[in-house]
Design an enzyme around this catalytic site. Sequence first.
Site, mmCIF file in Angstrom:
data_model
loop_
_atom_site.group_PDB
_atom_site.id
_atom_site.type_symbol
_atom_site.label_atom_id
_atom_site.label_comp_id
_atom_site.label_asym_id
_atom_site.label_seq_id
_atom_site.Cartn_x
_atom_site.Cartn_y
_atom_site.Cartn_z
ATOM 1 N N HIS A 121 -84.278 -62.548 -68.545
ATOM 2 C CA HIS A 121 -83.704 -63.004 -69.815
ATOM 3 C C HIS A 121 -84.799 -63.165 -70.859
ATOM 4 O O HIS A 121 -85.809 -63.835 -70.617
ATOM 5 C CB HIS A 121 -82.958 -64.325 -69.582
ATOM 6 C CG HIS A 121 -82.083 -64.731 -70.708
ATOM 7 N ND1 HIS A 121 -82.084 -66.002 -71.236
ATOM 8 C CD2 HIS A 121 -81.154 -64.031 -71.422
ATOM 9 C CE1 HIS A 121 -81.197 -66.088 -72.209
ATOM 10 N NE2 HIS A 121 -80.613 -64.903 -72.347
ATOM 11 N N ASP A 125 -80.509 -69.358 -74.577
ATOM 12 C CA ASP A 125 -79.117 -69.409 -75.005
ATOM 13 C C ASP A 125 -78.725 -70.838 -75.402
ATOM 14 O O ASP A 125 -79.016 -71.796 -74.676
ATOM 15 C CB ASP A 125 -78.193 -68.919 -73.895
ATOM 16 C CG ASP A 125 -78.275 -67.411 -73.694
ATOM 17 O OD1 ASP A 125 -78.904 -66.735 -74.537
ATOM 18 O OD2 ASP A 125 -77.723 -66.909 -72.696
ATOM 19 N N HIS A 205 -71.865 -68.249 -77.468
ATOM 20 C CA HIS A 205 -73.179 -68.891 -77.513
ATOM 21 C C HIS A 205 -74.065 -68.144 -78.498
ATOM 22 O O HIS A 205 -73.708 -67.061 -78.976
ATOM 23 C CB HIS A 205 -73.847 -68.913 -76.131
ATOM 24 C CG HIS A 205 -74.283 -67.565 -75.629
ATOM 25 N ND1 HIS A 205 -73.407 -66.625 -75.129
ATOM 26 C CD2 HIS A 205 -75.522 -66.997 -75.556
ATOM 27 C CE1 HIS A 205 -74.065 -65.545 -74.761
ATOM 28 N NE2 HIS A 205 -75.356 -65.733 -75.011
ATOM 29 N N HIS A 207 -77.748 -66.390 -78.675
ATOM 30 C CA HIS A 207 -78.949 -65.936 -77.978
ATOM 31 C C HIS A 207 -80.083 -65.923 -78.997
ATOM 32 O O HIS A 207 -79.986 -65.279 -80.047
ATOM 33 C CB HIS A 207 -78.734 -64.527 -77.408
ATOM 34 C CG HIS A 207 -79.961 -63.940 -76.796
ATOM 35 N ND1 HIS A 207 -80.332 -64.153 -75.482
ATOM 36 C CD2 HIS A 207 -80.924 -63.131 -77.325
ATOM 37 C CE1 HIS A 207 -81.446 -63.511 -75.224
ATOM 38 N NE2 HIS A 207 -81.839 -62.884 -76.331
#
Length: 233
Positions: A121, A125, A205, A207
């Site tokens: 990742h 988030d 959400h 990012h």
Amino acid sequence: MPKITTHRIRENLRLRTRVATVAAAGVTASVVLTGAAVAADGNPADVYAAHTVSDLVGTVGGERTGEPAGEPAGASTEKTTEREPAAEAEPTAEDWVAPIDGDYELSATYGNSGDRWTAKHSGQDFAVPTGTEVQSVHGGTVVKAGGNGAGDGPAYGNAVVIEHDDGTFTQYAHLSEVDVAAGDRVETGERIALSGNTGNSSGPHLHFEVRTSAEYGTAIDPMEFLRAENAKV
């Protein structure tokens, strides 16, 4: 103006004594009339005596009378006011702030691995409902904005990339609405978009990435960076 003689002063002293005696006996009406007569004479000593009479009308046995109902003798009538909570200071051009100004939950963090990502990742988030305002974490210039990850690929959905004055870049992705365009100048804390669930997203959400260039693949730990800049995240 008539002279104030020793005889006159003695008369005034006797008058005050007589007024005090009358007030103590409760004959308030007589005291008031005596005070008015003394004041009408115009002599400074008489005016002082009239003031004394006024004071004595509300005095019995050395205690003040005539206080407002429900208040103890000598109680202060000053009202206590509550202070309004101090408003938070607006961010300055030197400040760095969180990309969400309000409640959020930190979900997937930088460096997480899993089947949701082709690699680890690349950002942090912020779990928030769709339509939550997204703000620029620092002043800068928008270099990319729009669909297809603003050129970084469809996984990001709608996205924005900003170049900041220190040469750092930030990216905001999965947006439901983009409110800026490439070339726009934005300030710290300025609204740039609304959060959403576009692209490769398992729920609403934001990012958020911090990068060393505008391009995908140059991300660094965004929370570590913001905390080093004293942002409240």
